[in-house]
Design a protein around this motif. Sequence first.
Motif, PDB file in Angstrom:
ATOM      1  N   TRP A  15       0.941  -1.199   0.044  1.00  0.00           N
ATOM      2  CA  TRP A  15      -0.017  -0.080  -0.151  1.00  0.00           C
ATOM      3  C   TRP A  15       0.906   1.094   0.039  1.00  0.00           C
ATOM      4  O   TRP A  15       1.299   1.639   0.993  1.00  0.00           O
ATOM      5  CB  TRP A  15      -0.771   0.046   1.205  1.00  0.00           C
ATOM      6  CG  TRP A  15      -1.942  -1.027   1.232  1.00  0.00           C
ATOM      7  CD1 TRP A  15      -2.298  -2.173   1.410  1.00  0.00           C
ATOM      8  CD2 TRP A  15      -3.251  -0.582   0.591  1.00  0.00           C
ATOM      9  NE1 TRP A  15      -3.501  -2.698   1.225  1.00  0.00           N
ATOM     10  CE2 TRP A  15      -3.964  -1.669   0.618  1.00  0.00           C
ATOM     11  CE3 TRP A  15      -3.837   0.610  -0.375  1.00  0.00           C
ATOM     12  CZ2 TRP A  15      -5.506  -1.548   0.154  1.00  0.00           C
ATOM     13  CZ3 TRP A  15      -5.150   0.521  -0.524  1.00  0.00           C
ATOM     14  CH2 TRP A  15      -5.869  -0.762  -0.484  1.00  0.00           C
ATOM     15  N   TRP A  17       2.395   4.904  -2.420  1.00  0.00           N
ATOM     16  CA  TRP A  17       1.967   6.114  -2.714  1.00  0.00           C
ATOM     17  C   TRP A  17       0.802   5.921  -4.002  1.00  0.00           C
ATOM     18  O   TRP A  17       0.082   6.710  -4.331  1.00  0.00           O
ATOM     19  CB  TRP A  17       2.973   7.013  -3.213  1.00  0.00           C
ATOM     20  CG  TRP A  17       3.634   7.515  -2.015  1.00  0.00           C
ATOM     21  CD1 TRP A  17       5.090   7.096  -1.840  1.00  0.00           C
ATOM     22  CD2 TRP A  17       3.320   8.474  -1.236  1.00  0.00           C
ATOM     23  NE1 TRP A  17       5.214   7.884  -0.663  1.00  0.00           N
ATOM     24  CE2 TRP A  17       4.271   8.567  -0.210  1.00  0.00           C
ATOM     25  CE3 TRP A  17       1.990   9.125  -0.988  1.00  0.00           C
ATOM     26  CZ2 TRP A  17       3.930   9.483   0.889  1.00  0.00           C
ATOM     27  CZ3 TRP A  17       1.896  10.108   0.206  1.00  0.00           C
ATOM     28  CH2 TRP A  17       2.947  10.148   0.921  1.00  0.00           C
ATOM     29  N   HIS A  18       1.383   4.894  -5.093  1.00  0.00           N
ATOM     30  CA  HIS A  18       0.582   4.592  -6.074  1.00  0.00           C
ATOM     31  C   HIS A  18      -0.982   4.256  -5.877  1.00  0.00           C
ATOM     32  O   HIS A  18      -1.939   4.738  -6.151  1.00  0.00           O
ATOM     33  CB  HIS A  18       1.062   3.508  -7.124  1.00  0.00           C
ATOM     34  CG  HIS A  18       0.177   3.125  -8.228  1.00  0.00           C
ATOM     35  ND1 HIS A  18       0.279   4.020  -9.266  1.00  0.00           N
ATOM     36  CD2 HIS A  18      -0.405   2.176  -8.508  1.00  0.00           C
ATOM     37  CE1 HIS A  18      -0.242   3.594 -10.390  1.00  0.00           C
ATOM     38  NE2 HIS A  18      -0.791   2.504  -9.922  1.00  0.00           N
ATOM     39  N   ALA A  19      -1.440   3.361  -4.855  1.00  0.00           N
ATOM     40  CA  ALA A  19      -2.669   3.207  -4.421  1.00  0.00           C
ATOM     41  C   ALA A  19      -3.385   4.439  -3.868  1.00  0.00           C
ATOM     42  O   ALA A  19      -4.538   4.547  -4.070  1.00  0.00           O
ATOM     43  CB  ALA A  19      -2.673   1.911  -3.442  1.00  0.00           C
ATOM     44  N   LEU A  20      -2.514   5.245  -3.165  1.00  0.00           N
ATOM     45  CA  LEU A  20      -3.265   6.353  -2.324  1.00  0.00           C
ATOM     46  C   LEU A  20      -3.633   7.497  -3.543  1.00  0.00           C
ATOM     47  O   LEU A  20      -4.669   7.908  -3.202  1.00  0.00           O
ATOM     48  CB  LEU A  20      -2.027   6.935  -1.605  1.00  0.00           C
ATOM     49  CG  LEU A  20      -2.524   8.354  -0.739  1.00  0.00           C
ATOM     50  CD1 LEU A  20      -3.595   8.021   0.267  1.00  0.00           C
ATOM     51  CD2 LEU A  20      -1.316   8.876  -0.016  1.00  0.00           C
ATOM     52  N   ARG A  21      -2.670   7.392  -4.609  1.00  0.00           N
ATOM     53  CA  ARG A  21      -3.198   8.445  -5.640  1.00  0.00           C
ATOM     54  C   ARG A  21      -4.459   8.122  -6.185  1.00  0.00           C
ATOM     55  O   ARG A  21      -5.217   8.792  -6.650  1.00  0.00           O
ATOM     56  CB  ARG A  21      -1.982   8.528  -6.552  1.00  0.00           C
ATOM     57  CG  ARG A  21      -0.890   9.556  -5.971  1.00  0.00           C
ATOM     58  CD  ARG A  21       0.210   9.763  -7.292  1.00  0.00           C
ATOM     59  NE  ARG A  21       0.771   8.345  -7.539  1.00  0.00           N
ATOM     60  CZ  ARG A  21       2.009   8.290  -7.756  1.00  0.00           C
ATOM     61  NH1 ARG A  21       2.810   9.187  -8.120  1.00  0.00           N
ATOM     62  NH2 ARG A  21       2.594   6.989  -8.398  1.00  0.00           N
ATOM     63  N   LEU A  23      -6.719   6.141  -4.912  1.00  0.00           N
ATOM     64  CA  LEU A  23      -7.958   6.359  -3.842  1.00  0.00           C
ATOM     65  C   LEU A  23      -8.244   7.770  -4.018  1.00  0.00           C
ATOM     66  O   LEU A  23      -9.627   8.095  -3.797  1.00  0.00           O
ATOM     67  CB  LEU A  23      -7.537   5.678  -2.822  1.00  0.00           C
ATOM     68  CG  LEU A  23      -7.559   4.327  -2.513  1.00  0.00           C
ATOM     69  CD1 LEU A  23      -6.974   3.943  -1.211  1.00  0.00           C
ATOM     70  CD2 LEU A  23      -8.766   3.803  -2.956  1.00  0.00           C
ATOM     71  N   ILE A  24      -7.138   8.758  -3.819  1.00  0.00           N
ATOM     72  CA  ILE A  24      -7.603  10.211  -3.982  1.00  0.00           C
ATOM     73  C   ILE A  24      -8.439  10.577  -5.215  1.00  0.00           C
ATOM     74  O   ILE A  24      -9.120  11.469  -5.288  1.00  0.00           O
ATOM     75  CB  ILE A  24      -6.517  10.943  -3.566  1.00  0.00           C
ATOM     76  CG1 ILE A  24      -5.888  10.677  -2.103  1.00  0.00           C
ATOM     77  CG2 ILE A  24      -6.420  12.675  -3.766  1.00  0.00           C
ATOM     78  CD1 ILE A  24      -4.820  11.211  -1.866  1.00  0.00           C
TER      79      ILE A  24
END
Length: 67
Positions: A15, A17-21, A23-24
């Motif tokens: 989990w 930065w790619h997954a966070l981007r 989701l955002i």
Amino acid sequence: MTKIIPEDKARQGHWGWHALRILIAGLLLAFIAWGAVEIYGELIKSPTTQQSVPSAPAAEQKSTQGS
């Protein structure tokens, strides 16, 4: 023979930065869609509160009926 893998290396993915981007970005797209629907809903709302009431002719009718 089964290969033994340590517990910290056995995960499927991270989990990061790619997954966070992603989701955002999905959250921002949902807010944009919500805003578009709100604006469209205000545009198609029927103007039930803005009825024009002619007040001047009603006053003239009262004065002519009394004479």
